[in-house]
Enzyme design. Structure first.
Site, PDB file in Angstrom:
ATOM      1  N   ASN A 176       0.804  -1.112  -0.141  1.00  0.00           N
ATOM      2  CA  ASN A 176       0.083  -0.163   0.000  1.00  0.00           C
ATOM      3  C   ASN A 176       0.809   1.250   0.051  1.00  0.00           C
ATOM      4  O   ASN A 176       0.857   2.141  -1.002  1.00  0.00           O
ATOM      5  CB  ASN A 176      -1.142  -0.010   1.360  1.00  0.00           C
ATOM      6  CG  ASN A 176      -2.074   1.064   1.257  1.00  0.00           C
ATOM      7  OD1 ASN A 176      -1.919   1.922   0.287  1.00  0.00           O
ATOM      8  ND2 ASN A 176      -3.021   1.013   1.881  1.00  0.00           N
ATOM      9  N   ASP A 177       1.652   1.648   1.120  1.00  0.00           N
ATOM     10  CA  ASP A 177       2.126   2.581   1.425  1.00  0.00           C
ATOM     11  C   ASP A 177       3.287   2.974   0.153  1.00  0.00           C
ATOM     12  O   ASP A 177       3.724   4.124  -0.333  1.00  0.00           O
ATOM     13  CB  ASP A 177       2.816   2.775   2.640  1.00  0.00           C
ATOM     14  CG  ASP A 177       2.098   2.709   3.788  1.00  0.00           C
ATOM     15  OD1 ASP A 177       0.968   3.146   3.513  1.00  0.00           O
ATOM     16  OD2 ASP A 177       2.502   2.237   4.609  1.00  0.00           O
ATOM     17  N   VAL A 178       3.937   1.713  -0.417  1.00  0.00           N
ATOM     18  CA  VAL A 178       4.867   2.006  -1.399  1.00  0.00           C
ATOM     19  C   VAL A 178       4.503   2.508  -2.702  1.00  0.00           C
ATOM     20  O   VAL A 178       5.420   2.690  -3.752  1.00  0.00           O
ATOM     21  CB  VAL A 178       5.908   0.727  -1.561  1.00  0.00           C
ATOM     22  CG1 VAL A 178       6.496   0.469  -0.453  1.00  0.00           C
ATOM     23  CG2 VAL A 178       4.874  -0.598  -1.915  1.00  0.00           C
TER      24      VAL A 178
END
Lengths: 102, 461
Positions: B387-389
């Site tokens: 998600n964050d990447v």
């Protein structure tokens, strides 16, 4: 300052440079195994733990020595074994194919 | 120290350096670990003739080595590959604890007025070793989810930490200048343990790898300091090697996250965005989702597919399922590669280990810089449990806590398929705009189940 301390300081300073130099080109994929590997190397404290445990002669020194040896051995053995487990999984395309065809 | 022992220690030091060197390249890495282990065995054997054992001493060494050996082997063998980071934290922590205890024993041995050259490295080792021990245990608890992974903050936190540090400095001066009595250095140890806990509590789970790496360097320095106390050359060299290389590695890791080390340690990462994430979640914007059949067809008739694996994939134990899907697509002539973000998983390099375990050939694993220009040519990006990447907020919104972190350009692909369990934000707790992108298709469910469904759908397509 005595000679021995001077020698020790020399080793210390040189080891700093070697430590930085030797890993300066490590690819990202090896960061985790490298951290784990260096973690095992500081398990050298087991040498220190054995030195202080060997001469233990009172309940207090026996207790400290025993705990120190247990902790340090866990560090050394666990560190090397877990690093090896990680690294045995790095394989190229060829190797992984041969393993699957078995 | 006799000549033979010194030479053996020298050999051990050389093997450690060679081992580290080999560990820095994929080909020699495993041998590097053996090389370092050989150095360790040599250093241990060389130490024995140096000692005069009491009966109790010999007994506790025997018992201790057996217990530690069993705990270490079983722990390292049993741990799941997904849990590696916390295991490293644990093994690091016990090393720090051992260094602190060795220093305590030395201070006991030298009585109330040891030479400064003994007392100074000893208190250093006690403080740093104890911080490393306690901090590592908190890091372990956070990653093992024995406690919450979100940063724990309370009012005047910096003041409390500052007072703890000041008290430690006070006791250090007391030991050095007045008298080295057990009350002083035991207080020192307890305060340092508390500081270790307090230091790691406000740091979020996503940043734990950087913290573990830093504590790893700390333990190295504590070991080196114990070496000065014991006049032991092997401890000084090996400890310093780890202290120096560990510090550099810590910097490399925080660089990979696009942040400064100070920001990681003192930024109380999770605090900034809590409000933001909650607010964004409430908007209830619509997202697009699709059936397995639709997605199967999309994948089967693509030319280029890039898979972005994340920690969610590992948690679901879906590495094998993703490899099966990739092989199936390759057989149909689809070009498949994996885009590995530097901090994919929970540690740099962690995802490579997990995929290697599932026999994914490492030629297919592409690092971020290598693949970022290829996303625009990809027909489908399959984001599995990450998600964050891939969160574009890192590029576009300066207020976001992950602003500045290099990300994968997944948003440039023609289609983006997100496989997630829910709309819940990722590990950093930040909402992801990409989920609401018109090009994005959501496929909800456990990563392993979803992948198995896709495999069947591709077979049918």
């Amino acid at each position: 300052m005595n000679n021995e301390l001077l020698n020790e300081l020399t080793f210390f300073v040189l080891a700093i440079f070697v430590g930085i130099e030797v890993i300066s080109k490590v690819p990202t994929i090896l960061h985790t195994p490298l951290m784990s590997g260096t973690n095992a190397i500081h398990g050298i404290i087991l040498v220190g733990a054995i030195v202080i445990a060997a001469g233990a002669n009172s309940p207090v020194t026996v207790a400290i020595g025993l705990v120190a040896v247990i902790l340090a051995t866990t560090n050394v053995v666990g560190g090397f074994v877990v690093t090896d487990r990680m690294l045995e999984m790095f394989k190229g395309r060829q190797q992984s194919k041969t393993r699957q065809s078995k | 120290m006799t000549v033979a022992i010194t030479l053996a220690y020298l050999a051990a030091a050389v093997l450690f350096i060679l081992g580290l060197k080999q560990l820095s390249s994929p080909k020699g890495a495993r041998n590097g670990n053996f090389t370092a282990a050989a150095g360790m065995v040599i250093a241990l054997i060389a130490t024995i003739p140096l000692l005069r054992f009491t009966a109790a001493g010999a007994a506790i060494i025997g018992i201790g080595v057996v217990i530690g050996g069993i705990v270490g082997t079983v722990g390292a063998r049993m741990v799941k590959m997904t849990a590696i980071p916390q295991m490293v934290a644990l093994f690091n922590g016990v090393g720090g604890g051992a260094a602190a205890l060795v220093a305590v024993a030395e201070l006991l041995h030298f009585g109330n007025h040891p030479a400064f050259t003994v007392a100074f490295p000893s208190v250093f080792s006690i403080v740093i070793g104890s911080i490393s021990f306690a901090g590592s245990m908190v890091a372990f608890a956070k990653l093992q989810e024995l406690m919450t992974g979100t940063p724990i903050t309370y009012p005047s936190q910096q003041l409390v930490n500052g007072l703890l540090a000041a008290a430690i400095v006070g006791f250090v001066i007391a030991v050095l200048a007045i008298a080295s009595v057990p009350f002083s250095y035991l207080s020192l140890m307890i305060l340092a343990l508390v500081l270790g806990v307090a230091f790691v509590l406000p740091i979020g789970g996503a940043d734990m790898p950087v913290v573990i790496s830093l504590l790893n360097a700390f333990t190295g320095l504590a070991v080196a300091a114990s070496g000065f106390t014991l006049n032991n050359f092997a401890l000084i060299v090996a400890g310093t090697l780890v202290g120096a290389s560990g510090s550099l590695l810590t910097k490399l890791m925080s660089d990979a996250m696009g942040r400064s080390l100070a920001n990681v340690l003192f930024g109380a990462f999770g605090q900034l965005h809590k409000g933001g994430a909650a607010a964004a979640g409430k908007e209830g914007r619509s997202v697009r989702s699709a059936s397995a059949e639709d997605l199967g067809t999309l994948l089967a008739y693509s030319r280029r597919v890039i898979i972005v694996p994340g920690y969610g994939l590992a948690v679901a134990q879906a590495q094998h399922a993703v490899r099966e899907l990739a092989e199936l697509l390759e057989k149909r002539g689809v070009e498949v590669s994996y885009a590995i973000h530097p901090v994919a998983g929970r540690m740099p390099g962690h995802m490579n280990v997990l995929l290697a375990e599932a026999n994914v050939p490492y030629e297919q694993l592409k690092e971020m810089d290598e693949i970022n220009d290829e996303f625009k040519n990809a027909d489908v990006v399959l984001v599995v449990g990450a998600n964050d990447v891939v969160n574009p907020a890192a590029r576009s919104s300066p207020g976001s806590p992950i602003y500045g972190m290099p990300i994968l350009n997944a948003d440039q692909a023609k289609n983006i398929v997100f496989m997630k369990r829910s709309m819940r934000p990722g590990f950093a707790g930040i909402d992801n705009e990409l989920l609401y992108d018109p090009k994005t298709i959501m496929f909800f469910g456990d990563a392993k189940d979803s992948l198995t469904k896709l495999v069947n759908a591709v077979k049918a397509a």
